[in-house]
Design a protein around this motif. Sequence first.
Motif, mmCIF file in Angstrom:
data_model
loop_
_atom_site.group_PDB
_atom_site.id
_atom_site.type_symbol
_atom_site.label_atom_id
_atom_site.label_comp_id
_atom_site.label_asym_id
_atom_site.label_seq_id
_atom_site.Cartn_x
_atom_site.Cartn_y
_atom_site.Cartn_z
ATOM 1 N N LYS A 106 -12.179 -43.506 44.065
ATOM 2 C CA LYS A 106 -12.061 -43.261 42.632
ATOM 3 C C LYS A 106 -13.282 -42.497 42.125
ATOM 4 O O LYS A 106 -13.146 -41.549 41.343
ATOM 5 N N VAL A 107 -14.475 -42.900 42.576
ATOM 6 C CA VAL A 107 -15.704 -42.216 42.167
ATOM 7 C C VAL A 107 -15.692 -40.770 42.656
ATOM 8 O O VAL A 107 -16.048 -39.855 41.907
ATOM 9 N N ASP A 108 -15.274 -40.574 43.912
ATOM 10 C CA ASP A 108 -15.189 -39.205 44.443
ATOM 11 C C ASP A 108 -14.243 -38.356 43.604
ATOM 12 O O ASP A 108 -14.539 -37.194 43.304
ATOM 13 N N LYS A 109 -13.127 -38.933 43.203
ATOM 14 C CA LYS A 109 -12.146 -38.212 42.387
ATOM 15 C C LYS A 109 -12.751 -37.870 41.024
ATOM 16 O O LYS A 109 -12.606 -36.741 40.542
ATOM 17 N N GLU A 110 -13.455 -38.837 40.432
ATOM 18 C CA GLU A 110 -14.080 -38.592 39.130
ATOM 19 C C GLU A 110 -15.179 -37.534 39.238
ATOM 20 O O GLU A 110 -15.320 -36.694 38.349
ATOM 21 N N ILE A 111 -15.947 -37.566 40.328
ATOM 22 C CA ILE A 111 -16.989 -36.552 40.537
ATOM 23 C C ILE A 111 -16.353 -35.177 40.653
ATOM 24 O O ILE A 111 -16.824 -34.207 40.038
ATOM 25 N N THR A 112 -15.270 -35.086 41.412
ATOM 26 C CA THR A 112 -14.567 -33.809 41.577
ATOM 27 C C THR A 112 -14.062 -33.301 40.228
ATOM 28 O O THR A 112 -14.227 -32.124 39.891
ATOM 29 N N GLU A 113 -13.459 -34.205 39.447
ATOM 30 C CA GLU A 113 -12.955 -33.807 38.124
ATOM 31 C C GLU A 113 -14.095 -33.384 37.211
ATOM 32 O O GLU A 113 -13.988 -32.389 36.480
ATOM 33 N N THR A 114 -15.219 -34.116 37.260
ATOM 34 C CA THR A 114 -16.378 -33.775 36.426
ATOM 35 C C THR A 114 -16.943 -32.417 36.836
ATOM 36 O O THR A 114 -17.321 -31.605 35.970
#
Length: 159
Positions: A106-114
């Motif tokens: 989830k954090v990786d996904k949020e980092i990618t989106e950010t």
Amino acid sequence: MMKTRIAFIAGAGLGYVLGTRAGRSRYEEIKNQASAVWNDPKVQDGLKTAQETIAEKAPIVAEKAKEAAATAAEATKAKAEEVKENREEAKAEKVAEKESAKIEKKVDKEITETEKEADKIRKENEKAKKKAEKIADEAPEDVISDPATAIEDEGPINN
């Protein structure tokens, strides 16, 4: 030790009786000898002594057996608890690993989106900067655009 000897003698006697061809008279003779040995006062005294020793030692042996059984039961219970705790720890570790993996994903996904949003904002800033530069380049040079200058004094530069 005594028990072993008696068992051996009884077994040997029985084997001889069953294996002999001497007939009934030999059987009766052996039977009488066995009866005489059994009824011998020394044998009876030995049996009586053995019975008394057994009666005397039985409570001690029973108590030791009871203690050994209790100790074994406690050791078994402790080992079972240890195994149970180890299984629970392993299960908890697996659950924690799964949850950690979910959170990491989830954090990786949020980092990618950010990062995508940051790139988008950078691009918009570049466009805005280029647009501002274009507007500044297209503006006539003779216009004073200074906030310290009064509005009525702004206009073409008088040379």
